[in-house]
Write an enzyme that holds these catalytic residues in place. Structure first.
Site, mmCIF file in Angstrom:
data_model
loop_
_atom_site.group_PDB
_atom_site.id
_atom_site.type_symbol
_atom_site.label_atom_id
_atom_site.label_comp_id
_atom_site.label_asym_id
_atom_site.label_seq_id
_atom_site.Cartn_x
_atom_site.Cartn_y
_atom_site.Cartn_z
ATOM 1 C CB SER A 1 -0.907 -0.009 1.241
ATOM 2 O OG SER A 1 -1.789 1.085 1.219
ATOM 3 C CG ASP A 2 2.919 4.928 -1.412
ATOM 4 O OD1 ASP A 2 3.822 4.699 -0.586
ATOM 5 O OD2 ASP A 2 2.784 6.022 -1.977
ATOM 6 C CB THR A 3 -1.071 7.095 1.810
ATOM 7 O OG1 THR A 3 -1.723 5.888 2.206
ATOM 8 C CG2 THR A 3 -2.035 8.266 1.986
#
Length: 186
Positions: free
Chosen positions: A69-71
């Site tokens: 995941s990345d934000t």
């Protein structure tokens, strides 16, 4: 039986995945986080989540299912990543002050057989920030490791007047969407 693995060192992502009731191991993939010039914010965050998941898969057994995941925070079409120093955080928080921005979180679930991804975009509104508030917030240490220089789940939550979308996605892992992706594998 598949082993679930989170490819992230983020304590917030660990907490959120555990909140869904899953038991999992953690690996720390080493990928370069650098946005390509022509890449949109959504393409960038999606690519990073895919690279993290794939790099994580390379570190574990073949029967594993890996979550990457990345934000990113996006304001005026500009990606705001983690600040390098106070001036960086000050610039970002001043830009976010008294306006709306987007938080994009991408999740990729991968196994040896398949890969599925999603990008969740949440609209976030900030109150007007004073320079004193920005300086005090920086002194707390909270902005240092957060995209856009704030954490909605901590002291930075006091700046948020409204959100439309997924609160957990802003924190770092959209619960509903992650659970739905995992159900395609487990």
């Amino acid at each position: 039986m598949h082993k679930l693995v989170l490819a992230s060192g983020s304590p917030r992502r660990k907490e959120l995945l555990a909140q869904l009731g899953y038991t999992f191991d953690v690996v720390l993939p080493d990928i370069e986080e650098c946005k390509a010039e022509q890449e949109t914010a959504a393409e960038y965050v999606l690519r990073l989540s895919q690279q993290k998941a794939q790099a994580g898969l390379a570190l574990v057994s073949e029967s594993s299912i890996v979550v990457g995941s990345d934000t990113v925070v996006v304001c005026d079409g500009q990606v705001l990543e983690k600040p390098h120093h106070f001036a960086d955080a000050q610039r970002m928080l001043t830009q976010l002050s008294d306006r709306r921005h987007q938080v994009m979180t991408a999740v990729t679930v991968v196994s040896a057989e398949k890969q599925h991804s999603i990008v969740v975009t949440t609209e976030v509104w900030f109150k007007k920030l004073t320079q004193e508030e920005i300086e005090q917030y920086w002194q707390s240490g909270e902005p240092c490791d957060k995209a856009g220089s704030y954490g909605i789940q901590g002291l930075g939550g006091r700046f948020v007047t409204r959100i439309e979308g997924s609160y957990s996605a802003v924190v770092g892992l959209p619960l509903y969407e992650t659970d739905q992706l995992l159900h395609e594998f487990i």
